[in-house]
Design a protein around this motif. Structure first.
Motif, PDB file in Angstrom:
ATOM      1  N   PHE A   8       0.842  -1.194   0.000  1.00 29.69           N
ATOM      2  CA  PHE A   8       0.000   0.000   0.000  1.00 29.69           C
ATOM      3  C   PHE A   8       0.879   1.247   0.000  1.00 29.69           C
ATOM      4  N   LYS A   9       0.572   2.170  -0.901  1.00 29.48           N
ATOM      5  CA  LYS A   9       1.341   3.403  -1.029  1.00 29.48           C
ATOM      6  C   LYS A   9       0.581   4.556  -0.393  1.00 29.48           C
ATOM      7  N   TRP A  10       1.207   5.221   0.562  1.00 27.39           N
ATOM      8  CA  TRP A  10       0.613   6.393   1.190  1.00 27.39           C
ATOM      9  C   TRP A  10       0.480   7.488   0.144  1.00 27.39           C
ATOM     10  N   TRP A  26      -8.785   9.879   3.387  1.00 27.03           N
ATOM     11  CA  TRP A  26      -8.591   9.582   1.964  1.00 27.03           C
ATOM     12  C   TRP A  26      -7.931   8.219   1.796  1.00 27.03           C
ATOM     13  N   GLU A  27      -6.854   7.968   2.549  1.00 27.15           N
ATOM     14  CA  GLU A  27      -6.156   6.680   2.451  1.00 27.15           C
ATOM     15  C   GLU A  27      -7.043   5.544   2.950  1.00 27.15           C
ATOM     16  N   LYS A  28      -7.795   5.815   4.008  1.00 25.65           N
ATOM     17  CA  LYS A  28      -8.695   4.784   4.544  1.00 25.65           C
ATOM     18  C   LYS A  28      -9.744   4.395   3.508  1.00 25.65           C
ATOM     19  N   GLU A  29     -10.294   5.386   2.835  1.00 28.01           N
ATOM     20  CA  GLU A  29     -11.283   5.103   1.796  1.00 28.01           C
ATOM     21  C   GLU A  29     -10.644   4.357   0.633  1.00 28.01           C
ATOM     22  N   HIS A  30      -9.451   4.782   0.239  1.00 27.45           N
ATOM     23  CA  HIS A  30      -8.751   4.109  -0.866  1.00 27.45           C
ATOM     24  C   HIS A  30      -8.466   2.640  -0.511  1.00 27.45           C
ATOM     25  N   ALA A  31      -8.001   2.393   0.712  1.00 25.40           N
ATOM     26  CA  ALA A  31      -7.710   1.019   1.140  1.00 25.40           C
ATOM     27  C   ALA A  31      -8.990   0.184   1.175  1.00 25.40           C
ATOM     28  N   THR A  32     -10.058   0.753   1.711  1.00 24.51           N
ATOM     29  CA  THR A  32     -11.333   0.040   1.777  1.00 24.51           C
ATOM     30  C   THR A  32     -11.842  -0.274   0.370  1.00 24.51           C
ATOM     31  N   ASN A  33     -11.760   0.692  -0.526  1.00 22.07           N
ATOM     32  CA  ASN A  33     -12.194   0.472  -1.908  1.00 22.07           C
ATOM     33  C   ASN A  33     -11.307  -0.534  -2.629  1.00 22.07           C
ATOM     34  N   SER A  34     -10.092  -0.722  -2.122  1.00 22.08           N
ATOM     35  CA  SER A  34      -9.163  -1.699  -2.704  1.00 22.08           C
ATOM     36  C   SER A  34      -9.301  -3.063  -2.031  1.00 22.08           C
ATOM     37  N   LEU A  35     -10.382  -3.253  -1.275  1.00 21.40           N
ATOM     38  CA  LEU A  35     -10.765  -4.515  -0.638  1.00 21.40           C
ATOM     39  C   LEU A  35      -9.958  -4.874   0.606  1.00 21.40           C
ATOM     40  N   ALA A  36      -9.419  -3.879   1.304  1.00 18.87           N
ATOM     41  CA  ALA A  36      -8.766  -4.158   2.583  1.00 18.87           C
ATOM     42  C   ALA A  36      -9.821  -4.615   3.573  1.00 18.87           C
ATOM     43  N   THR A  37      -9.524  -5.678   4.300  1.00 21.38           N
ATOM     44  CA  THR A  37     -10.435  -6.178   5.330  1.00 21.38           C
ATOM     45  C   THR A  37     -10.271  -5.310   6.578  1.00 21.38           C
ATOM     46  N   PRO A  38     -11.202  -5.395   7.530  1.00 20.42           N
ATOM     47  CA  PRO A  38     -11.050  -4.618   8.770  1.00 20.42           C
ATOM     48  C   PRO A  38      -9.716  -4.885   9.478  1.00 20.42           C
ATOM     49  N   TYR A  39      -9.271  -6.139   9.507  1.00 23.92           N
ATOM     50  CA  TYR A  39      -7.993  -6.416  10.155  1.00 23.92           C
ATOM     51  C   TYR A  39      -6.836  -5.804   9.369  1.00 23.92           C
ATOM     52  N   GLN A  40      -6.921  -5.788   8.052  1.00 24.47           N
ATOM     53  CA  GLN A  40      -5.879  -5.154   7.247  1.00 24.47           C
ATOM     54  C   GLN A  40      -5.857  -3.637   7.464  1.00 24.47           C
ATOM     55  N   MET A  41      -7.007  -3.057   7.757  1.00 25.21           N
ATOM     56  CA  MET A  41      -7.038  -1.637   8.105  1.00 25.21           C
ATOM     57  C   MET A  41      -6.266  -1.426   9.412  1.00 25.21           C
ATOM     58  N   GLN A  43      -3.788  -3.323  10.386  1.00 28.87           N
ATOM     59  CA  GLN A  43      -2.387  -3.481  10.033  1.00 28.87           C
ATOM     60  C   GLN A  43      -1.829  -2.214   9.374  1.00 28.87           C
ATOM     61  N   LEU A  44      -2.624  -1.574   8.532  1.00 28.13           N
ATOM     62  CA  LEU A  44      -2.181  -0.320   7.909  1.00 28.13           C
ATOM     63  C   LEU A  44      -1.979   0.762   8.969  1.00 28.13           C
ATOM     64  N   GLN A  45      -2.884   0.856   9.896  1.00 26.47           N
ATOM     65  CA  GLN A  45      -2.774   1.825  10.987  1.00 26.47           C
ATOM     66  C   GLN A  45      -1.472   1.594  11.757  1.00 26.47           C
ATOM     67  N   GLU A  46      -1.180   0.344  12.082  1.00 27.73           N
ATOM     68  CA  GLU A  46       0.031   0.010  12.823  1.00 27.73           C
ATOM     69  C   GLU A  46       1.274   0.244  11.970  1.00 27.73           C
ATOM     70  N   ARG A  47       1.190  -0.051  10.680  1.00 25.38           N
ATOM     71  CA  ARG A  47       2.310   0.208   9.769  1.00 25.38           C
ATOM     72  C   ARG A  47       2.608   1.707   9.720  1.00 25.38           C
ATOM     73  N   ALA A  48       1.564   2.531   9.669  1.00 27.79           N
ATOM     74  CA  ALA A  48       1.747   3.984   9.655  1.00 27.79           C
ATOM     75  C   ALA A  48       2.489   4.438  10.913  1.00 27.79           C
ATOM     76  N   LYS A  49       2.113   3.888  12.055  1.00 34.01           N
ATOM     77  CA  LYS A  49       2.784   4.254  13.307  1.00 34.01           C
ATOM     78  C   LYS A  49       4.265   3.888  13.260  1.00 34.01           C
ATOM     79  N   LYS A  50       4.561   2.667  12.805  1.00 36.88           N
ATOM     80  CA  LYS A  50       5.947   2.195  12.745  1.00 36.88           C
ATOM     81  C   LYS A  50       6.785   3.018  11.777  1.00 36.88           C
ATOM     82  N   GLU A  51       6.172   3.468  10.683  1.00 34.59           N
ATOM     83  CA  GLU A  51       6.901   4.210   9.659  1.00 34.59           C
ATOM     84  C   GLU A  51       6.913   5.716   9.923  1.00 34.59           C
ATOM     85  N   GLY A  52       6.301   6.142  11.014  1.00 33.80           N
ATOM     86  CA  GLY A  52       6.279   7.560  11.337  1.00 33.80           C
ATOM     87  C   GLY A  52       5.395   8.385  10.420  1.00 33.80           C
TER      88      GLY A  52
END
Length: 120
Positions: A8-10, A26-41, A43-52
């Motif tokens: 996933f590209k920010w 915007w990113e949340k909507e894009h991820a959801t429209n790209s078929l991200a599951t709730p758990y993958q959302m 994971q994206l949230q946690e990835r954002a935290k880790k990547e600053g």
């Protein structure tokens, strides 16, 4: 098509003038429209935290949904062979984590089936 948390590209497809990476509606909507599951959302949230990555709004909007395993802890964001091997041959734990991953739309990596069969 399976959603890939790691790929996933920010700011993907965002206005070219806005180059700062962030995790926003915007990113949340894009991820959801790209078929991200709730758990993958989650994971994206946690990835954002880790990547600053700047997080707009609630920094803990998504919970881990009772996940029995840290699917991003070894290798990719699905259930990989490294995940199964990290469970020290506990077949019940491996099956539980594999089945939970499958039920929540995560990928099951190559070699997991063979590794599990070798333990049976």
């Amino acid at each position: 098509m399976v959603f890939d948390v790691g790929a996933f590209k920010w700011n993907h497809l965002r206005d070219e003038g806005d180059k700062l990476p962030r995790w926003s509606d915007w990113e949340k909507e894009h991820a959801t429209n790209s078929l991200a599951t709730p758990y993958q959302m989650y994971q994206l949230q946690e990835r954002a935290k880790k990547e600053g990555i700047e997080i707009k709004g609630d920094k803990n909007q998504y919970g881990n949904m009772g996940s029995p395993w840290d699917y991003a802890g070894y290798g990719g964001y699905g259930f990989e062979l490294a995940d199964a091997q990290a469970m020290s041959g506990d077949l019940g734990k491996i099956r539980g984590a594999r089945d939970w991953a499958r039920q929540h739309g995560l990928t099951i990596g190559g070699g997991v089936r063979e590794y599990t069969q070798g333990l049976e």
